[in-house]
Design an enzyme around this catalytic site. Sequence first.
Site, PDB file in Angstrom:
ATOM      1  N   ASP A 103      38.509 -40.876 -13.259  1.00  0.00           N
ATOM      2  CA  ASP A 103      39.030 -40.721 -14.620  1.00  0.00           C
ATOM      3  C   ASP A 103      39.915 -41.903 -14.982  1.00  0.00           C
ATOM      4  O   ASP A 103      39.708 -42.577 -15.990  1.00  0.00           O
ATOM      5  CB  ASP A 103      39.793 -39.401 -14.785  1.00  0.00           C
ATOM      6  CG  ASP A 103      40.858 -39.171 -13.699  1.00  0.00           C
ATOM      7  OD1 ASP A 103      40.980 -40.004 -12.768  1.00  0.00           O
ATOM      8  OD2 ASP A 103      41.564 -38.155 -13.789  1.00  0.00           O
ATOM      9  N   ASP A 106      45.344 -45.961 -11.643  1.00  0.00           N
ATOM     10  CA  ASP A 106      46.736 -46.283 -11.954  1.00  0.00           C
ATOM     11  C   ASP A 106      47.234 -47.232 -10.854  1.00  0.00           C
ATOM     12  O   ASP A 106      46.951 -48.426 -10.893  1.00  0.00           O
ATOM     13  CB  ASP A 106      47.483 -44.949 -12.014  1.00  0.00           C
ATOM     14  CG  ASP A 106      48.923 -45.058 -12.448  1.00  0.00           C
ATOM     15  OD1 ASP A 106      49.321 -46.110 -12.919  1.00  0.00           O
ATOM     16  OD2 ASP A 106      49.677 -44.067 -12.301  1.00  0.00           O
ATOM     17  N   VAL A 156      48.815 -40.839 -20.365  1.00  0.00           N
ATOM     18  CA  VAL A 156      47.826 -40.427 -21.372  1.00  0.00           C
ATOM     19  C   VAL A 156      47.198 -39.072 -21.012  1.00  0.00           C
ATOM     20  O   VAL A 156      47.191 -38.674 -19.848  1.00  0.00           O
ATOM     21  CB  VAL A 156      46.699 -41.485 -21.532  1.00  0.00           C
ATOM     22  CG1 VAL A 156      47.247 -42.779 -22.102  1.00  0.00           C
ATOM     23  CG2 VAL A 156      45.968 -41.738 -20.220  1.00  0.00           C
TER      24      VAL A 156
HETATM   25  P1  5GP Z   1      46.555 -43.694  -8.640  1.00  0.00           P
HETATM   26  O1  5GP Z   1      46.287 -43.120  -7.304  1.00  0.00           O
HETATM   27  O2  5GP Z   1      45.594 -44.802  -9.032  1.00  0.00           O
HETATM   28  O3  5GP Z   1      47.989 -44.106  -8.818  1.00  0.00           O
HETATM   29  O4  5GP Z   1      46.414 -42.528  -9.692  1.00  0.00           O
HETATM   30  C1  5GP Z   1      45.210 -41.974 -10.015  1.00  0.00           C
HETATM   31  C2  5GP Z   1      45.378 -40.533 -10.423  1.00  0.00           C
HETATM   32  O5  5GP Z   1      46.652 -40.264 -11.030  1.00  0.00           O
HETATM   33  C3  5GP Z   1      44.354 -40.200 -11.473  1.00  0.00           C
HETATM   34  O6  5GP Z   1      43.144 -39.751 -10.894  1.00  0.00           O
HETATM   35  C4  5GP Z   1      45.053 -39.148 -12.303  1.00  0.00           C
HETATM   36  O7  5GP Z   1      44.844 -37.882 -11.750  1.00  0.00           O
HETATM   37  C5  5GP Z   1      46.520 -39.503 -12.185  1.00  0.00           C
HETATM   38  N1  5GP Z   1      46.985 -40.300 -13.354  1.00  0.00           N
HETATM   39  C6  5GP Z   1      47.352 -41.596 -13.353  1.00  0.00           C
HETATM   40  N2  5GP Z   1      47.735 -41.992 -14.575  1.00  0.00           N
HETATM   41  C7  5GP Z   1      47.595 -40.916 -15.386  1.00  0.00           C
HETATM   42  C8  5GP Z   1      47.833 -40.696 -16.803  1.00  0.00           C
HETATM   43  O8  5GP Z   1      48.243 -41.551 -17.570  1.00  0.00           O
HETATM   44  N3  5GP Z   1      47.566 -39.438 -17.255  1.00  0.00           N
HETATM   45  C9  5GP Z   1      47.115 -38.437 -16.461  1.00  0.00           C
HETATM   46  N4  5GP Z   1      46.886 -37.252 -17.037  1.00  0.00           N
HETATM   47  N5  5GP Z   1      46.890 -38.609 -15.128  1.00  0.00           N
HETATM   48  C10 5GP Z   1      47.123 -39.838 -14.607  1.00  0.00           C
END
Ligand code: 5GP
Length: 178
Positions: A103, A106, A156
Amino acid sequence: MKEIRILDKSFREMITEEAIRMRIGELAEQMNNDLKNKDVVCLGILNGAFLFAADLFRRLEIPARISFVKLASYEGTRSSGTIKELIGWNEDIRGKTVVVLEDIVDTGHTLERIMAELVMRKASEIRIATAFYKPEAYRSNISLDYVGFEIPNDFVVGYGLDYDGYGRNLPSVYTLIH
Ligand code: 5GP
């Protein structure tokens, strides 16, 4: 500008349903070209990627299969914090071209975790597709093959993404108003 409220927070529309639909068409076209002669397994990461996975997969014209896994958090037995495990595997990916459908990327921690598992399970090739990507927050060097939209480092919701469980059904993407 469309504004909405979810629980205690307000959000402003940032990417419309139409823009998302068009961009997914472009990503699908790229994938149709790139992956023509591969044995493709798409791997959707639940929960957030379910709409992106459905919309993108429907636009693929190559022979492809799809499967879903979920990252489950559980507390480690020692005080090492939360450990994330990928659950729900029902697909043998050995020797396959796996296209991960995320999805949002980040920091990239989730992706690193998924990547390690795919390598362990001996996928022959791994590609990453994500609906949304926050380049300012990204800390990994895994390259992203198909990116829907680069977005600022703000929270978001919509199009599969939630705030405290709500908002996943919104067809557009909304950003938090501070
Ligand atoms: P990462 O491991 O890359 O830091 O984060 C990925 C996960 O964090 C995504 O799959 C999602 O579940 C959550 N996430 C990161 N940014 C957002 C955001 O802006 N909104 C939402 N709803 N979830 C996020």
